[in-house]
Write a protein that holds these residues in place. Structure first.
Motif, short mmCIF file in Angstrom:
data_model
loop_
_atom_site.label_atom_id
_atom_site.label_comp_id
_atom_site.label_asym_id
_atom_site.label_seq_id
_atom_site.Cartn_x
_atom_site.Cartn_y
_atom_site.Cartn_z
N ASP A 63 19.64 13.61 -0.04
CA ASP A 63 18.89 12.83 -1.02
C ASP A 63 17.72 12.06 -0.42
N GLY A 64 17.46 12.19 0.86
CA GLY A 64 16.24 11.66 1.47
C GLY A 64 16.16 10.15 1.60
N ASN A 65 17.29 9.46 1.58
CA ASN A 65 17.25 8.00 1.66
C ASN A 65 17.57 7.50 3.07
N LEU A 66 16.93 8.09 4.04
CA LEU A 66 17.13 7.68 5.43
C LEU A 66 16.03 6.74 5.89
N GLY A 67 16.42 5.76 6.68
CA GLY A 67 15.46 4.87 7.31
C GLY A 67 15.30 3.54 6.60
N LEU A 68 14.88 2.56 7.39
CA LEU A 68 14.60 1.21 6.91
C LEU A 68 13.31 0.73 7.56
N ARG A 69 12.54 -0.03 6.80
CA ARG A 69 11.32 -0.59 7.39
C ARG A 69 11.67 -1.54 8.53
N GLY A 76 10.88 -10.34 -0.85
CA GLY A 76 11.75 -9.52 -1.69
C GLY A 76 11.84 -8.06 -1.28
N ASP A 77 11.45 -7.71 -0.07
CA ASP A 77 11.55 -6.32 0.40
C ASP A 77 13.02 -5.91 0.42
N PRO A 78 13.40 -4.84 -0.31
CA PRO A 78 14.81 -4.45 -0.38
C PRO A 78 15.38 -4.02 0.98
N ASP A 79 14.54 -3.67 1.95
CA ASP A 79 15.03 -3.28 3.27
C ASP A 79 15.43 -4.49 4.11
N PHE A 80 15.29 -5.71 3.55
CA PHE A 80 15.64 -6.92 4.28
C PHE A 80 16.48 -7.88 3.43
N LEU A 118 22.57 -1.83 21.74
CA LEU A 118 21.64 -0.70 21.68
C LEU A 118 21.32 -0.27 20.25
N ASN A 119 21.91 -0.93 19.26
CA ASN A 119 21.67 -0.56 17.86
C ASN A 119 20.27 -0.95 17.44
N GLY A 120 19.75 -0.28 16.43
CA GLY A 120 18.42 -0.61 15.94
C GLY A 120 18.12 0.10 14.63
N ARG A 121 16.85 0.04 14.27
CA ARG A 121 16.39 0.65 13.02
C ARG A 121 15.44 1.79 13.32
N PHE A 122 15.59 2.87 12.57
CA PHE A 122 14.54 3.89 12.58
C PHE A 122 13.85 3.81 11.23
N PRO A 123 12.55 4.12 11.19
CA PRO A 123 11.78 3.89 9.96
C PRO A 123 12.15 4.85 8.84
N ARG A 124 11.71 4.49 7.64
CA ARG A 124 11.90 5.37 6.49
C ARG A 124 11.28 6.73 6.79
#
Length: 184
Positions: A63-69, A76-80, A118-124
């Motif tokens: 469904d293509g919903n991978l990644g977070l800004r 109000g950014d939903p990624d935060f 070592l965890n982190g975010r990869f972008p949308r």
């Protein structure tokens, strides 16, 4: 020559039609990953040897919903917010657990959660919120491996999994063994 041109145009048109009919793959909405490789870069600075490691995993998502800004796009950014608030366990979407080889077994690296997260975010990975099939690779860089923390002969591996924005967890994969400070 006249027949060659006539048939060449027909063959070109047929090739274009066939290539336009490629069926999209169908994947589950839960992300799936496979380990691809670890690229190792070793360097020395001020008499301390460092390793920078790039973990590469392949992914598929229905469904293509991978990644977070990585930084908020305004108030109000939903990624935060909500599940992705900084205090939430889902603030990050790429999870890496470091394991050190001791004999024939792997043990979690001591102090990993306190000193070496070592965890982190990869972008949308999609430009908008459309539901679409995604597949490709994620390159995730791990730094700060130094010979003042690790033994130069340590063999490590990484346990890796990801989450999508619907909080679906992928399968867990393990990297190949990496012998630290051997990438020179």
């Amino acid at each position: 020559m006249k027949h060659l041109l006539k048939y060449s145009a027909a063959l070109l048109l047929l090739a274009l039609l066939v290539s336009g009919c490629r069926e999209e793959p169908s994947y589950p909405d839960e992300p799936s990953i496979t380990f691809e490789r670890v690229d190792q870069y070793t360097y020395t600075k001020n008499r301390i040897t460092f390793d920078s490691l790039v973990v590469v995993v392949n992914f598929q998502d229905g469904d293509g919903n991978l990644g977070l800004r990585r930084s908020p796009e305004g108030e109000g950014d939903p990624d935060f917010q909500g599940s992705f608030d900084q205090s939430s366990p889902y603030f990050n979407n790429f999870f890496v657990n470091l394991q050190v080889k001791r004999g024939d077994t792997y043990v979690p690296f001591p102090f990993a959660s306190e000193f070496l997260n070592l965890n982190g975010r990869f972008p949308r990975l999609a430009r908008d919120d459309r539901h679409e099939v995604l597949e490709g690779e994620i390159k995730y860089t791990l730094t700060n491996f130094s010979n003042d923390i690790f033994d130069p002969r340590d063999t490590v591996r990484f346990e890796i999994f990801i989450y999508d924005r619907a909080l679906n967890k992928s399968n867990t994969v393990y990297s190949d063994d990496v012998v630290l400070f051997q990438g020179q």
